[in-house]
Design an enzyme around this catalytic site. Structure first.
Site, PDB file in Angstrom:
ATOM      1  N   GLY A  38       0.796  -1.228   0.000  1.00 59.54           N
ATOM      2  CA  GLY A  38       0.000   0.000   0.000  1.00 59.54           C
ATOM      3  C   GLY A  38       0.819   1.265   0.000  1.00 59.54           C
ATOM      4  CE  LYS A  83       1.578  -7.708  -2.105  1.00 57.36           C
ATOM      5  NZ  LYS A  83       1.337  -7.125  -0.769  1.00 57.36           N
ATOM      6  CB  ALA A 130       9.828  -7.353  13.765  1.00 56.56           C
ATOM      7  CB  THR A 131      10.179  -5.106   8.985  1.00 53.25           C
ATOM      8  OG1 THR A 131       9.858  -6.487   8.913  1.00 53.25           O
ATOM      9  CG2 THR A 131      10.949  -4.709   7.733  1.00 53.25           C
ATOM     10  CB  CYS A 170      17.057   6.753  15.168  1.00 51.74           C
ATOM     11  SG  CYS A 170      16.952   5.623  16.573  1.00 51.74           S
ATOM     12  CB  CYS A 173      14.660   8.511  19.462  1.00 56.48           C
ATOM     13  SG  CYS A 173      16.444   8.494  19.319  1.00 56.48           S
ATOM     14  CB  CYS A 186      -3.871  -3.864   6.362  1.00 57.14           C
ATOM     15  SG  CYS A 186      -2.932  -2.351   6.348  1.00 57.14           S
ATOM     16  CB  CYS A 246      20.706   6.715  17.331  1.00 54.47           C
ATOM     17  SG  CYS A 246      19.535   7.733  18.247  1.00 54.47           S
TER      18      CYS A 246
HETATM   19 ZN   LIG Z   1      17.533   6.650  18.508  1.00 54.08          ZN
END
Ligand SMILES: [Zn+2]
Length: 252
Positions: A38, A83, A130-131, A170, A173, A186, A246
């Site tokens: 999407g 895809k 997770a990704t 990041c 954060c 979805c 970070c």
């Molecule tokens: Zn960070």
């Protein structure tokens, strides 16, 4: 740029903030788009039509009938196809001048790091935390700017995390990885079709701005969209000095 390219990109070149110089930066860029669904569909469509020189599309899924309500890279005839190959076909028809790398895989760990390290900008168009965290960690590690987007139901969000700037926050954060969260998908919640178009297109706009170094990217700001009210809210995000991803990079 040859005459055909000058014509193809003429409406960009006319813009004083872009011009030939900006268009050449777009041509020299390599965008990694994680997810050809999407958000990835509109993002990739605009990056390709705008002339991003190399576009890597990563997605391990195949086109399903339930995708077609919003995943505008794909067609009914391509149900069952990967895809990324469906996306590559669509993008090549729009702009045969650019290089499109279609990877049907779930990029994780070292492979993800390898792909991120080769990119000049990353667009996170995936559908799970997770990704998102793995992509963020790789972007911080290699100092590659990240344009993050998410959309569910009628709610969308988008932000830019540019770890080339040691003071910039990041993704971790904002959403600490150790914090428990409820994953909403979805497939169970539903998603309003044009919402992913709005958020994915915004990701493409931010990516192009970062590539060219123009305007003010959404760095340090999270933009939230309530599509039922069609109301945008911008909230400031600060760097967490204790951030596990970070936090130790300050002053590096
Ligand atoms: Zn960070």
């Amino acid at each position: 740029m040859n005459d055909q390219q000058l014509l193809r990109y003429s409406r960009h070149i006319l813009l004083e903030q872009i011009g030939i110089e900006g268009q050449q930066k777009i041509s020299a860029a390599h965008a990694l788009v994680i997810g050809a669904g999407g958000l990835g569909s509109p993002a990739a469509l605009y990056l390709a039509s705008a002339g991003v020189g190399t576009l890597t599309l990563v997605d391990n899924d195949e086109v399903d009938l339930t995708n077609l309500q919003r995943q505008v890279l794909h067609t009914t005839a391509r149900i069952g196809q990967p895809k990324v190959s469906s996306g590559k076909q669509t993008l090549e028809q729009i702009n045969p001048e650019i290089r499109i790398i279609a990877l049907q895989e779930r990029a994780e760990n070292q492979r993800l790091e390898e792909l991120v390290s080769l990119a000049s900008i990353v667009l996170d168009c995936c559908d799970n935390f997770a990704t998102r965290h793995a992509v963020n960690a790789a972007c911080v590690k290699f100092g590659v700017p990240l344009v993050s987007g998410a959309a569910i139901s009628f709610d969308g969000q988008v932000s830019v995390f540019d770890s080339r700037n040691p003071h910039a926050p990041c993704y971790a954060c904002l959403f600490p990885p150790e914090q428990p969260f409820e994953e909403v998908l979805c497939s169970t919640m539903g998603v309003f079709s044009p919402l992913v178009g709005i958020i994915g297109s915004t990701q493409a706009a931010e990516a192009l701005k970062v590539i060219m170094g123009i305007g003010e990217p959404l760095q340090g700001r999270l933009l939230l969209l309530d599509a039922l009210r069609m109301e945008w809210t911008s909230i400031g995000i600060s760097k967490n000095l204790q951030c596990p991803v970070c936090g130790n990079r300050h002053g590096n």
